[in-house]
Design a protein around this motif. Structure first.
Motif, PDB file in Angstrom:
ATOM      1  N   GLN A 166      16.971  -4.281  43.947  1.00  0.00           N
ATOM      2  CA  GLN A 166      18.398  -4.573  43.863  1.00  0.00           C
ATOM      3  C   GLN A 166      18.719  -5.878  44.594  1.00  0.00           C
ATOM      4  N   ASP A 197      24.011  -4.363  45.253  1.00  0.00           N
ATOM      5  CA  ASP A 197      23.616  -2.954  45.211  1.00  0.00           C
ATOM      6  C   ASP A 197      23.528  -2.481  43.763  1.00  0.00           C
ATOM      7  N   ILE A 198      23.491  -1.166  43.556  1.00  0.00           N
ATOM      8  CA  ILE A 198      23.288  -0.610  42.227  1.00  0.00           C
ATOM      9  C   ILE A 198      24.433  -0.960  41.289  1.00  0.00           C
ATOM     10  N   GLN A 209      20.711   4.354  44.030  1.00  0.00           N
ATOM     11  CA  GLN A 209      19.735   3.780  43.104  1.00  0.00           C
ATOM     12  C   GLN A 209      19.976   4.160  41.650  1.00  0.00           C
ATOM     13  N   ARG A 250      15.490   0.598  45.005  1.00  0.00           N
ATOM     14  CA  ARG A 250      16.276  -0.173  45.960  1.00  0.00           C
ATOM     15  C   ARG A 250      15.680  -1.550  46.258  1.00  0.00           C
TER      16      ARG A 250
END
Length: 429
Positions: free
Chosen positions: A271, A299-300, A114, A268
């Motif tokens: 995302q 994702d991040i 994250q 999260r």
């Protein structure tokens, strides 16, 4: 009738004796506090600065660690100089995420996946602010403090202009900072994002992150925190407190060096849904596909844009090692002790000279710096710098005493406060 020369001399002698007594008492207290400090052994981990008697600006730029030159040299010699481009596959491709995870675990209360280290603070705030502003078209307002750091305010104005949104300004008490009631008074079904600083860059006031975050989320808004003045010295739980996003720099209490890259936290659940506006190849789902259309990573990594500044990520890693050994909880305890001591020294030697306290007096309501004010402080700061005493001047008439816990002792803090007094008295002569 005027005093005789003998009376004037006696009065001056009495004043000098009283001053010496106060100074001696404060020195004894500083030495006792340093002797009892469980983190005192870490002081020697930081490089000496020749000619500097007291460095009280660690809240702007942290000292380098003593072994930083060798670590940078090893990077040039081995990772870059020997492995060359192979180091991208061997370690550098994953570094923004790995380093972000470590910052998240040690300082933010954030689970892996994250947090990412990427661009400057300004660029990351813009990315997240812009993504939040367009997340829900029915929400048309951005909430921010009128006295927030200029970058945050300028970006809010810019994002509002780009998206046709309205900025709602909070105007809190200048010493106590933003309170829960201030936020509750402005958030509504129109609020897209509340963007605030965890620690006020001027007064050092510490905002109630869990309560304010809950208020923003209860109104259906996203919550973003600027952690530049709190990351590394104040324990927090971004995951548990429901924070949506956060940005912080790494050159203050994370000691990454001038211009070291910032980090961003994105919860999260957001995302793959929020879309940041700077579409670069590093945030593409398949970074080496070189496709015609941009498809963001889910994702991040989606917060990246261009090639990350690997060289600038080296110095902070040593400080993270130190934070892991000391723990952010113990660092906070040292910070509370330092700022409490600075306030006590202020009360005894600066308040009688008309210096104003511009920070909360309650330690739990402060971050890592104490701000004091006097009309002569601009000139005083210039004099202090020439004498090896390095505080931080803030317009119009404030001096910030920035007390980075792992690199600052109580005696060094006192040296700075006494030097402020002496410079102020000399300026008045």
């Amino acid at each position: 009738m005027t005093d005789s020369p003998e009376t004037a001399t006696s009065t001056a002698t009495s004043t000098e004796t009283a001053t010496a007594t106060i100074d001696r008492r404060l020195v004894d207290l500083a030495q006792a506090l340093d002797a009892a400090d469980p983190l005192r052994t870490h002081l020697k981990a930081f490089a000496d600065a020749p000619g500097v008697r007291a460095y009280l600006d660690g809240n702007s730029l942290g000292r380098p660690l003593r072994d930083t030159p060798e670590k940078l040299a090893a990077f040039v010699r081995d990772d870059w100089g020997t492995r060359l481009i192979r180091s991208w596959d061997e370690q550098w491709m994953a570094l923004p995420m790995e380093l972000g995870d470590r910052i998240g675990r040690l300082t933010l209360g954030a689970a892996a996946g994250q947090t990412v280290v990427a661009d400057s603070t300004s660029v990351l705030i813009y990315k997240l602010m812009r993504a939040a502003a367009t997340a829900d078209p029915s929400r048309t307002e951005l909430v921010i403090e009128a006295g927030n750091f200029p970058t945050d305010r300028f970006l809010a104005d810019g994002v509002a202009a780009e998206t046709g949104m309205t900025v709602r300004w909070i105007e809190p008490d200048p010493v106590l900072g933003v309170q829960l009631a201030d936020v509750e008074a402005v958030v509504s079904e129109k609020t897209a994002l509340v963007s605030l600083s965890h620690v006020d860059y001027r007064s050092g006031a510490l905002a109630d992150m869990p309560a304010i975050t809950a208020a923003a989320r209860d109104a259906g808004a996203l919550m973003m925190w600027d952690l530049c003045h709190s990351a590394g010295i104040i324990p927090m739980q971004l995951d548990a407190w429901g924070v949506d996003m956060a940005v912080g720099c790494t050159y203050k209490y994370l000691n990454g060096g001038p211009g070291s890259p910032a980090f961003a936290y994105l919860r999260r659940e957001h995302q793959g849904l929020l879309r940041q506006p700077i579409h670069g190849w590093w945030s593409a789902a398949d970074i080496f596909a070189m496709g015609q259309e941009y498809v963001p990573a889910a994702d991040i990594r989606q917060l990246l844009s261009g090639t990350p500044p690997v060289t600038s990520m080296i110095a902070m890693q040593g400080m993270l090692d130190l934070i892991e050994r000391a723990t952010v909880e113990e660092i906070r305890e040292k910070s509370l002790s330092l700022t409490d001591f600075a306030v006590r020294a202020y009360d005894e030697v600066l308040a009688p000279l008309g210096v104003r306290m511009l920070s909360p007096r309650d330690a739990v309501q402060r971050g890592g710096h104490v701000t004091i004010g006097h009309p002569d402080f601009r000139a005083v700061t210039q004099r202090l710098w020439g004498e090896g005493i390095i505080p931080d001047f803030r317009f119009p008439d404030g001096i910030r005493l920035g007390l980075s816990p792992l690199s600052t002792s109580h005696l060094e803090t006192l040296t700075g406060v006494l030097a402020v007094r002496d410079a102020l008295l000399s300026h008045d002569d």
